[in-house]
Design an enzyme around this catalytic site. Sequence first.
Site, mmCIF file in Angstrom:
data_model
loop_
_atom_site.group_PDB
_atom_site.id
_atom_site.type_symbol
_atom_site.label_atom_id
_atom_site.label_comp_id
_atom_site.label_asym_id
_atom_site.label_seq_id
_atom_site.Cartn_x
_atom_site.Cartn_y
_atom_site.Cartn_z
ATOM 1 N N CYS A 1 0.788 -1.132 0.105
ATOM 2 C CA CYS A 1 -0.011 -0.035 0.003
ATOM 3 C C CYS A 1 0.952 1.275 0.064
ATOM 4 O O CYS A 1 0.354 2.441 -0.432
ATOM 5 C CB CYS A 1 -1.105 -0.207 1.136
ATOM 6 N N HIS B 1 -3.687 6.883 1.344
ATOM 7 C CA HIS B 1 -4.048 5.551 0.655
ATOM 8 C C HIS B 1 -5.185 5.209 1.265
ATOM 9 O O HIS B 1 -6.043 5.315 2.258
ATOM 10 C CB HIS B 1 -3.008 4.485 1.349
ATOM 11 N N ASN C 1 -10.089 -1.117 -1.863
ATOM 12 C CA ASN C 1 -8.632 -0.646 -1.775
ATOM 13 C C ASN C 1 -7.637 -1.555 -2.889
ATOM 14 O O ASN C 1 -7.817 -2.690 -2.943
ATOM 15 C CB ASN C 1 -8.418 -1.384 -0.344
HETATM 16 N N1 ACO Z 1 -19.063 -10.007 5.978
HETATM 17 C C1 ACO Z 1 -19.628 -10.465 6.968
HETATM 18 N N2 ACO Z 1 -19.106 -10.615 8.394
HETATM 19 C C2 ACO Z 1 -17.572 -10.651 8.558
HETATM 20 C C3 ACO Z 1 -16.939 -10.263 7.197
HETATM 21 C C4 ACO Z 1 -17.488 -9.951 6.033
HETATM 22 N N3 ACO Z 1 -17.018 -9.793 4.836
HETATM 23 N N4 ACO Z 1 -15.848 -10.345 7.692
HETATM 24 C C5 ACO Z 1 -15.553 -10.858 8.833
HETATM 25 N N5 ACO Z 1 -16.714 -10.944 9.404
HETATM 26 C C6 ACO Z 1 -17.050 -11.372 10.927
HETATM 27 C C7 ACO Z 1 -16.118 -11.921 11.614
HETATM 28 O O1 ACO Z 1 -16.070 -13.241 11.167
HETATM 29 C C8 ACO Z 1 -16.531 -11.666 12.737
HETATM 30 O O2 ACO Z 1 -17.433 -12.509 13.306
HETATM 31 P P1 ACO Z 1 -17.631 -13.285 14.858
HETATM 32 O O3 ACO Z 1 -17.596 -12.224 15.552
HETATM 33 O O4 ACO Z 1 -18.716 -14.281 14.728
HETATM 34 O O5 ACO Z 1 -16.100 -13.782 14.898
HETATM 35 C C9 ACO Z 1 -17.113 -10.401 12.754
HETATM 36 O O6 ACO Z 1 -17.353 -10.225 11.313
HETATM 37 C C10 ACO Z 1 -16.296 -9.293 13.341
HETATM 38 O O7 ACO Z 1 -14.958 -9.572 12.736
HETATM 39 P P2 ACO Z 1 -13.757 -8.742 13.311
HETATM 40 O O8 ACO Z 1 -12.350 -8.960 12.314
HETATM 41 O O9 ACO Z 1 -13.552 -8.467 14.585
HETATM 42 O O10 ACO Z 1 -14.121 -7.215 12.489
HETATM 43 P P3 ACO Z 1 -13.986 -5.844 12.625
HETATM 44 O O11 ACO Z 1 -14.829 -5.059 13.159
HETATM 45 O O12 ACO Z 1 -12.548 -5.677 13.295
HETATM 46 O O13 ACO Z 1 -13.731 -5.473 11.121
HETATM 47 C C11 ACO Z 1 -12.066 -5.074 9.335
HETATM 48 C C12 ACO Z 1 -12.898 -6.233 10.045
HETATM 49 C C13 ACO Z 1 -12.810 -4.353 8.386
HETATM 50 C C14 ACO Z 1 -11.221 -5.984 8.404
HETATM 51 C C15 ACO Z 1 -11.330 -4.164 10.299
HETATM 52 O O14 ACO Z 1 -10.599 -4.843 11.138
HETATM 53 C C16 ACO Z 1 -10.594 -3.421 9.725
HETATM 54 O O15 ACO Z 1 -11.130 -2.214 9.369
HETATM 55 N N6 ACO Z 1 -9.366 -3.586 9.823
HETATM 56 C C17 ACO Z 1 -8.565 -2.648 9.021
HETATM 57 C C18 ACO Z 1 -7.849 -3.297 8.095
HETATM 58 C C19 ACO Z 1 -7.970 -2.915 6.660
HETATM 59 O O16 ACO Z 1 -8.879 -2.014 6.487
HETATM 60 N N7 ACO Z 1 -7.050 -3.352 5.924
HETATM 61 C C20 ACO Z 1 -7.220 -2.802 4.532
HETATM 62 C C21 ACO Z 1 -6.024 -3.401 3.834
HETATM 63 S S1 ACO Z 1 -4.512 -2.908 4.585
HETATM 64 C C22 ACO Z 1 -3.972 -1.646 4.102
HETATM 65 O O17 ACO Z 1 -4.400 -1.138 3.115
HETATM 66 C C23 ACO Z 1 -3.136 -0.921 4.960
#
Ligand code: ACO
Length: 330
Positions: free
Chosen positions: A113, A257, A287
């Site tokens: 990224c 980004h 992304n």
């Molecule tokens: N659809 C539905 N449910 C989902 C999905 C999906 N696509 N993905 C995960 N879940 C579920 C999980 O399985 C989990 O279920 P559980 O509670 O039964 O175990 C629940 O949703 C919550 O999961 P978390 O991982 O705790 O969700 P979180 O609120 O943290 O959101 C996310 C996940 C969006 C990835 C978040 O952690 C985030 O925004 N992280 C930042 C990372 C990111 O954006 N990276 C981008 C790429 S890296 C970069 O460019 C820098």
Amino acid sequence: MRGARILGTGRALPPRVVKNEELTRRMDTTDEWIIQRTGIRERRYADPGTGTSHLGSEAARKAVARAGIAASDIGLIVFATLSPDYFFPGAGVLVQEQLGIPTVGALDVRDQCTGFLYGLSVAEAYVKGGFHDHVLVIGSEVHSRGLNFTTAGRDVAVIFGDGAGAAVVGPAEPGRGILSSHLHAEGKHAKELCVEAPTFLEDPWISREMLEAGRHFPKMNGKYVFAHAVRRFPEVIREALAKNGLSVEDLSLLIPHQANLRITQAVGAAMQLPEEKVYSNIQRYGNTTAASIPIALDECLEEGRIRDGDLVCLAAFGSGFTWASTLIRW
Ligand code: ACO
């Protein structure tokens, strides 16, 4: 020493639009979950036969035309991607061939990224140092063929999209254009966001077991990435401003980004930047990793969001971890 500025930009987005609803048919997810957690409504996926080099070349052609130069004027190609057409050679040489650029150097950058900003800093140094008059920097990705579209991969698969952006960097009067670049890395977090196979750490370097275990799909510790991103973005933006004796109030526009809308909003809030000074297009493209900043920059220029004299900050955070900022006086 002379300055360096962006002379022209271009972008290439594949025509195929993939809305969240389409993903709900491939995995257990919902439109609401994706929008609420990431801000993404749709992304683009490349058609069969279109690779990262092709999207990169399309964006580069536009950037070269807008810069008002010929492809033969390019002195160096810098190509940032994590999804190259081939494991080797890099994608830069393919663009050199596709654009009919003479036998100039082609450097591939592997900083995910943050790749475009790492590449831009190379262009800045070569142009400011007088080694080249025109450096082409490309960020391009085809993620859609490398994602796990089952429910097991839903946390990552919904986030990423395909696309490319490019910029031509050329000479400027001192004090105009790219003021400074700031690069950082912290490799102890490498495994928090990575693709671990195929790998030359193992023999054989690719195996049926690896594929069956899904080790060729990206793995992301989402919460961990989030926590580091919202800390490093503001830090590196402030570093760039401080280096140039400027403050947040001087900023005309921040182009981060496009990692996740929630990350961008958290960064904007932490910097006390009004919403209109922070650009977001992740809603439409997802992304696109190394491509997200040059795509956004090209859109901002096209929409007239950047005017002569504006202070623009580009900032990135990603796998590695790596993070960076570039401050530009337009
Ligand atoms: N659809 C539905 N449910 C989902 C999905 C999906 N696509 N993905 C995960 N879940 C579920 C999980 O399985 C989990 O279920 P559980 O509670 O039964 O175990 C629940 O949703 C919550 O999961 P978390 O991982 O705790 O969700 P979180 O609120 O943290 O959101 C996310 C996940 C969006 C990835 C978040 O952690 C985030 O925004 N992280 C930042 C990372 C990111 O954006 N990276 C981008 C790429 S890296 C970069 O460019 C820098």
